[in-house]
Write a protein that holds these residues in place. Structure first.
Motif, mmCIF file in Angstrom:
data_model
loop_
_atom_site.group_PDB
_atom_site.id
_atom_site.type_symbol
_atom_site.label_atom_id
_atom_site.label_comp_id
_atom_site.label_asym_id
_atom_site.label_seq_id
_atom_site.Cartn_x
_atom_site.Cartn_y
_atom_site.Cartn_z
ATOM 1 N N SER A 21 0.817 -1.220 0.000
ATOM 2 C CA SER A 21 0.000 0.000 0.000
ATOM 3 C C SER A 21 0.849 1.267 0.000
ATOM 4 O O SER A 21 0.411 2.314 -0.461
ATOM 5 N N ASN A 22 2.102 1.177 0.487
ATOM 6 C CA ASN A 22 2.984 2.352 0.470
ATOM 7 C C ASN A 22 3.794 2.434 -0.832
ATOM 8 O O ASN A 22 4.761 3.180 -0.917
ATOM 9 N N GLN A 23 3.418 1.605 -1.815
ATOM 10 C CA GLN A 23 4.027 1.539 -3.149
ATOM 11 C C GLN A 23 5.376 0.825 -3.191
ATOM 12 O O GLN A 23 5.972 0.707 -4.258
ATOM 13 N N SER A 24 5.874 0.321 -2.053
ATOM 14 C CA SER A 24 7.121 -0.446 -2.075
ATOM 15 C C SER A 24 6.842 -1.818 -2.685
ATOM 16 O O SER A 24 5.718 -2.324 -2.653
ATOM 17 N N LEU A 25 7.894 -2.406 -3.273
ATOM 18 C CA LEU A 25 7.773 -3.704 -3.926
ATOM 19 C C LEU A 25 8.374 -4.785 -3.031
ATOM 20 O O LEU A 25 9.310 -4.524 -2.274
ATOM 21 N N GLY A 26 7.849 -5.976 -3.154
ATOM 22 C CA GLY A 26 8.373 -7.083 -2.363
ATOM 23 C C GLY A 26 8.156 -8.406 -3.064
ATOM 24 O O GLY A 26 7.350 -8.511 -3.991
ATOM 25 N N THR A 27 8.889 -9.416 -2.626
ATOM 26 C CA THR A 27 8.762 -10.772 -3.146
ATOM 27 C C THR A 27 8.504 -11.709 -1.969
ATOM 28 O O THR A 27 9.185 -11.621 -0.943
ATOM 29 N N TYR A 28 7.529 -12.583 -2.139
ATOM 30 C CA TYR A 28 7.189 -13.554 -1.100
ATOM 31 C C TYR A 28 7.218 -14.954 -1.687
ATOM 32 O O TYR A 28 6.600 -15.214 -2.722
ATOM 33 N N GLU A 29 7.958 -15.837 -1.033
ATOM 34 C CA GLU A 29 7.995 -17.250 -1.407
ATOM 35 C C GLU A 29 7.270 -18.030 -0.308
ATOM 36 O O GLU A 29 7.546 -17.836 0.877
ATOM 37 N N TYR A 30 6.351 -18.897 -0.718
ATOM 38 C CA TYR A 30 5.554 -19.614 0.275
ATOM 39 C C TYR A 30 5.014 -20.905 -0.330
ATOM 40 O O TYR A 30 5.056 -21.108 -1.536
#
Length: 196
Positions: free
Chosen positions: A29-38
């Motif tokens: 929501s703050n426009q930062s990008l991320g990657t999640y492995e699950y």
């Protein structure tokens, strides 16, 4: 999806018989990008089978991934599309040979929220009748043990019970049965709070 978050891409990295591994790219929501492995897999169940002598049924089995024998409440994975309550009754009968007149939900919890999109449904079973179990080949060395609920609570604290679903189910059962047998504490019932 979390409010304000967007999944940019979702890739299956591995697909096995019981497990899918995913990698998602997201924008928060703050426009930062991320990657999640699950991982994704079917939900699981654990059942505290409580008899009329305040004992619970635990199964001891060799768990390959942990490299140990663990004491656990009977349980396992739901079949695809299977109702968790039905899975709980099935696993209780298969692993311990126990049928229950009453089964109630204790809670539903995330198994490992940061790394697995899988829930564990925890149940309390009462009105037990014990017959023959129907274990599969992977459960051939499983042993059924009856333990006083009070002792099982102690085992949760001293490291003899270490499986998360069992820990939670045992402690919730102890809390629920104590709450059901003791009068409510002052200020916790439906009536007026007495003056100090």
């Amino acid at each position: 999806m979390i409010d304000g978050w967007t999944t940019v891409s979702s890739t299956v990295e591995y697909r096995g018989v019981r497990l899918v591994v995913r990698r998602d790219a997201v924008q928060r929501s703050n426009q930062s990008l991320g990657t999640y492995e699950y991982t994704e897999s079917v939900d699981g169940v654990r059942v505290v089978a409580l008899d009329d002598r305040s004992r619970i049924a635990l199964v001891e089995e060799s768990v390959y991934v942990c490299g140990q024998r663990l004491l656990m409440c009977p349980g396992g994975g739901c079949e695809p599309g299977e109702d968790p309550m039905a899975a709980a009754r099935r696993e209780l009968a298969e692993e311990a040979g126990i049928r229950a007149a009453e089964v109630e939900l204790l809670t539903t919890m995330w198994r490992m929220p940061a790394g697995a999109r899988t829930r564990e449904h925890l149940y309390l079973a009462r009105g037990l009748s014990v017959g023959r179990h129907h274990r599969d080949a992977s459960e051939a060395d499983m042993e059924l043990r009856w333990v006083a609920l009070e002792q099982a609570v102690a085992m949760c604290g001293d490291g003899r019970i270490t499986e998360a679903g069992t820990l939670t189910a045992v402690l919730l059962t102890a809390q629920r049965t104590a709450a059901g047998s003791a009068p409510p504490a002052a200020g916790t019932g439906d009536g007026p709070v007495p003056d100090a």
